[in-house]
Scaffold this active site. Structure first.
Site, PDB file in Angstrom:
ATOM      1  N   ALA A 247      -8.569   1.477   0.735  1.00 27.64           N
ATOM      2  CA  ALA A 247      -8.043   1.373  -0.628  1.00 27.64           C
ATOM      3  C   ALA A 247      -7.131   2.578  -0.856  1.00 27.64           C
ATOM      4  O   ALA A 247      -7.595   3.669  -1.173  1.00 27.64           O
ATOM      5  CB  ALA A 247      -9.176   1.351  -1.639  1.00 27.64           C
TER       6      ALA A 247
ATOM      7  N   SER B 278       0.900  -3.884  -2.973  1.00 28.82           N
ATOM      8  CA  SER B 278       0.769  -2.992  -1.820  1.00 28.82           C
ATOM      9  C   SER B 278       1.768  -1.838  -1.921  1.00 28.82           C
ATOM     10  O   SER B 278       1.420  -0.683  -1.654  1.00 28.82           O
ATOM     11  CB  SER B 278       0.986  -3.771  -0.527  1.00 28.82           C
ATOM     12  OG  SER B 278       0.997  -2.882   0.554  1.00 28.82           O
ATOM     13  N   GLN B 279       2.989  -2.162  -2.339  1.00 31.48           N
ATOM     14  CA  GLN B 279       4.021  -1.122  -2.493  1.00 31.48           C
ATOM     15  C   GLN B 279       3.530  -0.046  -3.459  1.00 31.48           C
ATOM     16  O   GLN B 279       3.601   1.154  -3.179  1.00 31.48           O
ATOM     17  CB  GLN B 279       5.314  -1.780  -3.009  1.00 31.48           C
ATOM     18  CG  GLN B 279       6.454  -0.826  -3.345  1.00 31.48           C
ATOM     19  CD  GLN B 279       7.053  -0.125  -2.137  1.00 31.48           C
ATOM     20  OE1 GLN B 279       7.018  -0.660  -1.023  1.00 31.48           O
ATOM     21  NE2 GLN B 279       7.571   1.068  -2.334  1.00 31.48           N
ATOM     22  N   ARG B 280       2.984  -0.479  -4.598  1.00 34.58           N
ATOM     23  CA  ARG B 280       2.489   0.472  -5.617  1.00 34.58           C
ATOM     24  C   ARG B 280       1.357   1.322  -5.047  1.00 34.58           C
ATOM     25  O   ARG B 280       1.302   2.536  -5.215  1.00 34.58           O
ATOM     26  CB  ARG B 280       1.979  -0.283  -6.849  1.00 34.58           C
ATOM     27  CG  ARG B 280       3.028  -0.581  -7.910  1.00 34.58           C
ATOM     28  CD  ARG B 280       2.396  -0.897  -9.269  1.00 34.58           C
ATOM     29  NE  ARG B 280       1.470  -2.030  -9.199  1.00 34.58           N
ATOM     30  CZ  ARG B 280       1.847  -3.313  -9.282  1.00 34.58           C
ATOM     31  NH1 ARG B 280       3.130  -3.610  -9.401  1.00 34.58           N
ATOM     32  NH2 ARG B 280       0.974  -4.298  -9.222  1.00 34.58           N
TER      33      ARG B 280
ATOM     34  N   HIS C 221      -3.500  -7.858   5.887  1.00 34.90           N
ATOM     35  CA  HIS C 221      -3.123  -6.589   5.244  1.00 34.90           C
ATOM     36  C   HIS C 221      -2.031  -5.880   6.034  1.00 34.90           C
ATOM     37  O   HIS C 221      -2.151  -5.723   7.246  1.00 34.90           O
ATOM     38  CB  HIS C 221      -4.347  -5.676   5.120  1.00 34.90           C
ATOM     39  CG  HIS C 221      -5.271  -6.095   4.019  1.00 34.90           C
ATOM     40  ND1 HIS C 221      -6.016  -7.264   4.078  1.00 34.90           N
ATOM     41  CD2 HIS C 221      -5.521  -5.553   2.809  1.00 34.90           C
ATOM     42  CE1 HIS C 221      -6.695  -7.386   2.958  1.00 34.90           C
ATOM     43  NE2 HIS C 221      -6.424  -6.380   2.173  1.00 34.90           N
ATOM     44  N   PRO C 222      -0.976  -5.428   5.355  1.00 32.40           N
ATOM     45  CA  PRO C 222       0.065  -4.672   6.043  1.00 32.40           C
ATOM     46  C   PRO C 222      -0.463  -3.284   6.416  1.00 32.40           C
ATOM     47  O   PRO C 222      -1.322  -2.737   5.713  1.00 32.40           O
ATOM     48  CB  PRO C 222       1.172  -4.560   4.993  1.00 32.40           C
ATOM     49  CG  PRO C 222       0.459  -4.571   3.691  1.00 32.40           C
ATOM     50  CD  PRO C 222      -0.724  -5.494   3.885  1.00 32.40           C
TER      51      PRO C 222
END
Ligand SMILES: NC(=O)NC1=NC(=O)NC1=O
Length: 173
Positions: A122, A84-86, A67-68
């Site tokens: 999350a 991830s960006q969203r 996970h970034p």
């Protein structure tokens, strides 16, 4: 997308669609495909989570390490996955001031130094203040408990991503 469509997918299509339900862990979708046919959407999700639960601790920590960081280098460099960006954008993490970003980077570094994996939450359900509060709170947890909490967040992220993919409402998936 309904469960018949999911059950009709060949391996390549299934991994194309579901390969990033768990961030950067397409192996999990590759393994879950073998469990088809799925009786419904909840059954599909259950197989993703059962795979994670059955892993040895090293594998579970490996998932977390895929996970970034939240508001980290990958966000700055634009190298995040689309999902991830969203998620990070919806949590307000793409428009932080320099001080706030530095504060999160410091907390992320302390967390990673203590647990050996990144802080995972999350983000879709969160905001910058909540991320910072959760990070500071979880930083002092016992490692075994924190591993369980972090995996719970991986499952929340997976649940939301599956709901998005299947066009189901998150609560009802
Ligand atoms: N370290 C993280 O928690 N990363 C993430 N949380 C999300 O919801 N998406 C991510 O990439």
């Amino acid at each position: 997308m309904d469960i018949e469509k999911v059950n009709s997918m060949d391996f390549g299509e299934f991994v194309d669609v579901f390969g990033n339900v768990i961030e950067r862990c397409p192996l999990i979708a590759a393994a879950v495909w073998s469990q088809r046919p799925f009786s419904n959407l909840e059954d599909l999700e259950k197989h993703f989570f059962a795979f994670i639960d059955a892993l040895p601790q090293s594998g579970q920590e490996g998932i977390l390490r895929c996970h970034p960081d939240l508001a980290g280098r990958e966000l700055q460099r634009g190298t995040l996955t689309a999902e991830s960006q969203r998620e990070q954008r919806s949590a307000g993490l793409t428009s932080l001031g320099a001080d706030e970003r530095l504060r999160l980077a410091e907390l992320n570094a302390q967390y990673r130094a203590r647990f050996g994996f990144p802080f995972v939450l999350a983000a879709r359900l969160s905001d910058p203040a909540a991320v910072r509060r959760e990070l500071a709170r979880r930083l002092h947890r016992p490692p075994a408990q924190e591993l369980r909490t972090a995996l719970g967040e991986v499952k929340k992220i997976g649940h939301l991503r599956l709901a998005e993919l299947l066009g189901a409402h998150p609560a009802t998936l």
